[in-house]
Scaffold this motif. Structure first.
Motif, short mmCIF file in Angstrom:
data_model
loop_
_atom_site.label_atom_id
_atom_site.label_comp_id
_atom_site.label_asym_id
_atom_site.label_seq_id
_atom_site.Cartn_x
_atom_site.Cartn_y
_atom_site.Cartn_z
N PRO A 11 0.83 -1.22 0.00
CA PRO A 11 0.00 0.00 0.00
C PRO A 11 0.86 1.26 0.00
CG PRO A 11 -0.04 -1.05 2.16
CD PRO A 11 0.66 -2.00 1.24
N ARG A 12 0.41 2.23 -0.77
CA ARG A 12 1.13 3.49 -0.89
C ARG A 12 0.29 4.63 -0.32
NH1 ARG A 12 6.51 2.87 -2.73
NH2 ARG A 12 6.57 0.80 -3.72
N CYS A 13 0.97 5.67 0.09
CA CYS A 13 0.29 6.85 0.64
C CYS A 13 -0.55 7.50 -0.45
CB CYS A 13 1.33 7.83 1.18
SG CYS A 13 0.62 9.39 1.76
N ALA A 14 -1.75 7.92 -0.10
CA ALA A 14 -2.65 8.54 -1.08
C ALA A 14 -2.12 9.87 -1.58
CB ALA A 14 -4.03 8.73 -0.46
N ALA A 21 2.73 3.28 2.76
CA ALA A 21 1.75 3.67 3.78
C ALA A 21 2.09 2.99 5.10
CB ALA A 21 0.35 3.30 3.34
N THR A 24 -3.75 3.82 8.17
CA THR A 24 -4.94 4.26 7.42
C THR A 24 -5.68 5.30 8.25
OG1 THR A 24 -6.25 2.46 8.36
CG2 THR A 24 -5.23 2.09 6.21
N SER A 30 -8.23 6.17 3.98
CA SER A 30 -7.13 6.37 3.03
C SER A 30 -5.81 5.95 3.65
CB SER A 30 -7.06 7.84 2.61
OG SER A 30 -8.24 8.25 1.98
N PHE A 31 -4.91 5.45 2.80
CA PHE A 31 -3.57 5.11 3.26
C PHE A 31 -2.76 6.39 3.46
CE2 PHE A 31 -4.63 1.09 1.01
CZ PHE A 31 -4.49 0.24 2.10
N CYS A 33 1.20 7.92 4.82
CA CYS A 33 2.58 7.63 5.20
C CYS A 33 2.88 8.29 6.54
CB CYS A 33 3.54 8.13 4.12
SG CYS A 33 3.49 9.92 3.86
#
Length: 287
Positions: A11-14, A21, A24, A30-31, A33
């Motif tokens: 998962p990556r930061c939005a 990430a 959440t 949302s993801f 970081c």
């Protein structure tokens, strides 16, 4: 043997697609970081959700009251007007020293109303100086200034008044003020009605002992039943609204239950004690 997860599947930061990430958002999911993670009152949010008023509800509540006059400011300005009239009367009577004291006190009150911070201490000083000067002139402290002193102390310590003067207040005190004013007010109103219905229930028999007419007795009993039923309805609605997990949280469960209990007690004992009397009064009214 464990299979490695491809870096592209992590998962990556939005907001920062190049950053992995770490959590959440507890509102939108949302993801985020590490750089984007924002903590608000013990919960993690993304930057967009963290600034929403329902998330940081204490900050929104603080900003709503920040610099706005409260009831104490209007009380002080009302007393200030009275002091100006007293100063005018003292001038007409030729007591210039007393007139000067009234004018100085009125100046402190006006400064308080305008939000000048030094006036908070001035509000405490006015009754203290009045007590001291009275003691020096008469040999005994004037107890009549004790009540204004206590009022000034309460205003000085009041959280709402400090927000008017744009003074920072601890989160604990801000939460207490929010809980008093915003948190499920129906429960508080229902509890007040429940207590009031019980008080009226106690007062109603006294009317018969005092020989009051049936109209007044009937009105008291009708008011008791009406307040009890209203407390029961409002308490039930307030209880349905309780949701500690909501943002902002909705509490006062026990106040809502207490209101319903008092209302049921008022209705039960009211019919037990005054049911026959109520039927008699209705019969008299019909005749």
């Amino acid at each position: 043997m464990s299979a490695e997860v491809p870096s592209g599947a992590l998962p990556r930061c939005a907001l920062h697609p190049d950053a992995l990430a770490g959590a959440t958002c507890q509102r939108c999911g949302s993801f985020v970081c590490t750089e984007c993670t924002t903590w608000v009152m013990g919960r993690m949010y993304c930057p967009a959700c963290a600034v929403r008023p329902e998330v940081n509800y204490l900050e929104a509540f603080r900003l709503k009251l920040w610099g706005r006059r409260d009831a104490s400011a209007w009380l002080v300005v009302g007393v200030t007007e009275l002091l100006l009239f007293l100063a005018l009367g003292a001038l007409m009577a030729g007591t210039f020293g007393l007139a000067l004291a009234f004018l100085a006190s009125a100046g402190v009150g006006l400064a308080f109303f305008l939000g000048m911070r030094w006036a908070r201490l001035g509000l405490l000083a006015v009754p203290l100086l009045a007590m001291l000067l009275t003691a020096l002139s008469t040999g005994a402290p004037a107890l009549m200034f004790f009540v204004p002193l206590m009022v000034a102390v309460n205003i000085f310590r009041d959280t709402r008044s400090r927000l008017f003067f744009r003074l920072e207040v601890p989160e604990r005190e801000l939460r207490r003020l929010w809980d008093l004013r915003v948190n499920n007010p129906l429960a508080r109103h229902a509890l007040s009605l429940g207590v009031g219905s019980l008080l009226l229930l106690v007062l109603t028999p006294l009317l018969s002992l005092l020989g009051e007419g049936f109209v007044l007795s009937f009105l008291f009993m009708a008011m008791t039943m009406a307040m009890a039923m209203l407390a029961l309805v409002l308490g039930a609605v307030a209880l349905r609204r309780v949701d500690p997990e909501a943002r902002p949280p909705i509490g006062r469960r026990w106040e809502a239950l207490g209101a319903m209990g008092l209302a049921l007690a008022s209705l039960t004992f009211g019919f037990m004690l005054h049911g026959q009397r109520l039927v008699e009064l209705l019969g008299v009214a019909v005749d």
